[in-house]
Motif scaffolding. Structure first.
Motif, PDB file in Angstrom:
ATOM      1  N   SER A  78      34.147  31.808  29.156  1.00  0.00           N
ATOM      2  CA  SER A  78      34.263  33.087  28.474  1.00  0.00           C
ATOM      3  C   SER A  78      34.019  34.244  29.441  1.00  0.00           C
ATOM      4  N   ALA A  79      33.035  34.093  30.334  1.00  0.00           N
ATOM      5  CA  ALA A  79      32.744  35.166  31.285  1.00  0.00           C
ATOM      6  C   ALA A  79      33.923  35.385  32.231  1.00  0.00           C
ATOM      7  N   ARG A  80      34.518  34.310  32.705  1.00  0.00           N
ATOM      8  CA  ARG A  80      35.684  34.461  33.592  1.00  0.00           C
ATOM      9  C   ARG A  80      36.842  35.126  32.833  1.00  0.00           C
ATOM     10  N   ASN A  81      37.042  34.712  31.595  1.00  0.00           N
ATOM     11  CA  ASN A  81      38.135  35.303  30.810  1.00  0.00           C
ATOM     12  C   ASN A  81      37.898  36.786  30.543  1.00  0.00           C
ATOM     13  N   GLY A 184      43.864  31.439  30.228  1.00  0.00           N
ATOM     14  CA  GLY A 184      42.612  31.448  30.972  1.00  0.00           C
ATOM     15  C   GLY A 184      41.853  30.138  30.845  1.00  0.00           C
ATOM     16  N   PHE A 185      40.549  30.237  30.973  1.00  0.00           N
ATOM     17  CA  PHE A 185      39.675  29.065  30.969  1.00  0.00           C
ATOM     18  C   PHE A 185      39.307  28.659  29.547  1.00  0.00           C
ATOM     19  N   TYR A 186      38.982  27.390  29.376  1.00  0.00           N
ATOM     20  CA  TYR A 186      38.484  26.918  28.085  1.00  0.00           C
ATOM     21  C   TYR A 186      37.139  27.602  27.828  1.00  0.00           C
ATOM     22  N   ASP A 187      37.001  28.245  26.683  1.00  0.00           N
ATOM     23  CA  ASP A 187      35.799  29.057  26.461  1.00  0.00           C
ATOM     24  C   ASP A 187      35.122  28.806  25.112  1.00  0.00           C
TER      25      ASP A 187
END
Length: 324
Positions: A78-81, A184-187
């Motif tokens: 979530s932070a990367r997204n 994006g990433f799995y969050d």
């Protein structure tokens, strides 16, 4: 295959740093970004609900490219997204708050991407741990090489994990539109394990990439919050929610994707077996029937599974071995 965007001059890159209770490391991480021979356009630090003074240390750094974003604790994906939403450059890179880049990381990776515009990302080798062990030696021994690489349709199962493990997020520079294309990433669920593989597997199923196995980043395994080296690891998110991967997978790669999923399910099932988590084991076997066959090809794993189905037998056997 969807087209990549046309390369612009000069190539620009946004760096996203997820931060969670890394006050002891965040300054050295940011200094390694600021020391790049090819400067980044912006450095987006996303504080994921830290309870230490890491965010204060970020605010104290005097560089106008650094911006700090706050959010409640939701996990690294979530932070990367969140940082990705704020990114503006053509390319994006993700460096964890306890890792470092060598000074020419961005220069070399962007140069590879300039020379190979059909590649969605460039990934490099890495140093690992306090002793800076060169992971390139391990990868080379497993048959991995540097250069333009496209996922072979006939990649054998024993090569799945090495060719996916090399895709360490801190060692990647990727076309930002490609990261956005796959969401994006799995969050979900505060996931802290395998959230990055969920993204990078989709990328290599759809695009060629460039691999440079020389170590250009330093992965501080000794500082990892996960400490996965000493814990039973949960199943990868790609096993829990495989449908988005299947939908984004080109038809020609679908048999390979299913083989990859079953191979990873066999690994996860055995890990769960050693933890006597039979609920997870049987759920994986139900979702990926070939995983059972793969795991049971090793008679020792089959025996461990049978023992795990007998309450307390494993502990009794361990006690017997200690007593003898």
């Amino acid at each position: 295959m969807p087209q990549l965007q046309v390369l612009q001059e000069p190539l620009t890159v946004s760096v996203v740093v997820p931060l969670y209770n890394k006050a002891a490391y965040i300054e050295q991480t940011l200094n390694s970004i600021l020391a790049q021979t090819h400067p980044s356009q912006e450095i987006i630090v996303v504080d994921d609900g830290s309870t230490d003074d890491g965010p204060d240390l970020v605010n104290a750094m005097e560089d106008e490219r650094i911006q700090l974003i706050y959010q409640d604790n939701q996990g690294p994906g979530s932070a990367r997204n969140r940082g990705l939403l704020a990114a503006n450059a053509t390319y994006v890179a993700f460096l964890d708050a306890d890792d470092e880049w060598l000074p020419n990381f961005l220069e070399i990776t962007l140069n590879h991407l300039r020379q190979h515009p059909d590649c969605a990302l460039c990934v490099t080798g890495q140093y690992r741990g306090k002793n800076r062990s060169d992971w390139c030696k391990t990868l080379s021994a497993l048959g991995l090489t540097s250069g333009r690489w496209q996922l072979p349709h006939g990649l054998p199962p024993e090569q799945f994990k090495p060719n996916i493990d090399v895709l360490h997020s801190g060692a990647i520079v990727c076309d930002r539109t490609i990261v956005n294309r796959f969401g994006g990433f799995y969050d979900k669920h505060h996931c802290t394990y395998g959230e990055d593989i969920y993204l990078w597997l989709q990328v290599i199923l759809n695009y060629p990439i460039y691999r440079d196995l020389q170590p250009l980043m330093w992965y501080h395994t000794e500082a990892s919050d996960l400490a996965v080296w000493n814990q039973v690891r949960p199943p990868w998110p790609m096993l829990l929610e495989p449908e988005p991967l299947r939908r984004s997978c080109p038809e020609s790669y679908r048999p390979l994707l299913e083989s990859i999923l079953n191979t990873y399910a066999a690994i996860a099932a055995y890990r769960a077996t050693t933890a006597e988590d039979l609920t997870t084991v049987n759920r994986l076997f139900d979702a990926f029937p070939e995983a059972r066959k793969q795991m049971f090809q090793d008679w020792r794993k089959r025996v461990d599974y049978l023992i795990a189905n007998v309450p307390n037998l494993r502990r009794t056997l361990k006690g017997f071995k200690r007593g003898s």
